[in-house]
Enzyme design. Structure first.
Site, PDB file in Angstrom:
ATOM      1  N   HIS A 100      68.907 -39.707 -25.270  1.00 35.07           N
ATOM      2  CA  HIS A 100      69.423 -38.486 -25.204  1.00 35.07           C
ATOM      3  C   HIS A 100      70.743 -38.171 -25.056  1.00 35.07           C
ATOM      4  O   HIS A 100      71.442 -39.272 -24.591  1.00 35.07           O
ATOM      5  CB  HIS A 100      68.546 -37.890 -24.022  1.00 35.07           C
ATOM      6  CG  HIS A 100      68.844 -38.338 -22.856  1.00 35.07           C
ATOM      7  ND1 HIS A 100      68.131 -39.815 -22.305  1.00 35.07           N
ATOM      8  CD2 HIS A 100      69.451 -38.014 -21.800  1.00 35.07           C
ATOM      9  CE1 HIS A 100      68.731 -39.993 -21.208  1.00 35.07           C
ATOM     10  NE2 HIS A 100      69.420 -39.051 -20.663  1.00 35.07           N
ATOM     11  N   HIS A 102      74.049 -35.939 -23.327  1.00 39.82           N
ATOM     12  CA  HIS A 102      74.239 -34.801 -22.263  1.00 39.82           C
ATOM     13  C   HIS A 102      75.629 -34.324 -22.705  1.00 39.82           C
ATOM     14  O   HIS A 102      76.274 -34.646 -23.211  1.00 39.82           O
ATOM     15  CB  HIS A 102      74.387 -35.558 -21.114  1.00 39.82           C
ATOM     16  CG  HIS A 102      73.582 -36.239 -20.206  1.00 39.82           C
ATOM     17  ND1 HIS A 102      72.796 -35.647 -19.207  1.00 39.82           N
ATOM     18  CD2 HIS A 102      73.171 -37.512 -20.321  1.00 39.82           C
ATOM     19  CE1 HIS A 102      72.172 -36.600 -18.868  1.00 39.82           C
ATOM     20  NE2 HIS A 102      72.146 -37.725 -19.395  1.00 39.82           N
TER      21      HIS A 102
END
Length: 141
Positions: A100, A102
């Site tokens: 992922h 950010h």
């Protein structure tokens, strides 16, 4: 309890989330534990533990969403500063082992801090590192 990681559960709509955008392959959502207002995550729906596992074409498509999300955050929240962060492995600060990215909008006076002390390798060590990485890089192309 399911063995699925928390982001796989989010991607499968088993857990509530504040989804900003979704398609067949990715989700863009607000982080449930934000560093700043608008802290956003971009995740693939398929499980890849980290950058070493994600296929290059998937990573390239995800990066296009990162750019789009950054522009949307800047426009909607009125900030032209943003940190884009992606951790791989526990020593690098990864706590959720599902790839992922950010996006952390920055505001004047916020409490978000990043930093490190610069390493000072000897010239020989620096040169040896460059040679090793160059050889590995060229072998993978």
């Amino acid at each position: 309890m399911s063995d699925k990681c928390i982001f796989c559960k989010v991607a499968d709509h088993e857990l509530p989330s504040r989804v900003i955008y979704e398609n067949d392959d990715f989700m863009v959502l607000l982080d449930q534990f934000p560093s700043s207002l608008g802290h956003t995550l971009v995740i693939p729906k398929l499980h890849f533990e980290n950058i070493f596992d994600i296929p290059e074409d998937t990573a390239a498509n995800l990066q296009r969403l990162v750019v789009k999300a950054a522009r949307a955050l800047s426009k909607s929240l009125g900030t032209s500063s943003i940190n884009i962060l992606q951790n791989n492995g526990s020593l690098a600060g990864q706590t959720v082992f599902h790839y992922h990215v950010h996006l952390i909008p920055r505001y004047d006076g916020d409490s978000v801090k990043f930093g490190w002390s610069a390493a000072k390798p000897a010239a020989e060590e620096f040169d040896a590192c460059a040679e090793k990485v160059t050889a590995s890089f060229n072998a993978s192309n």
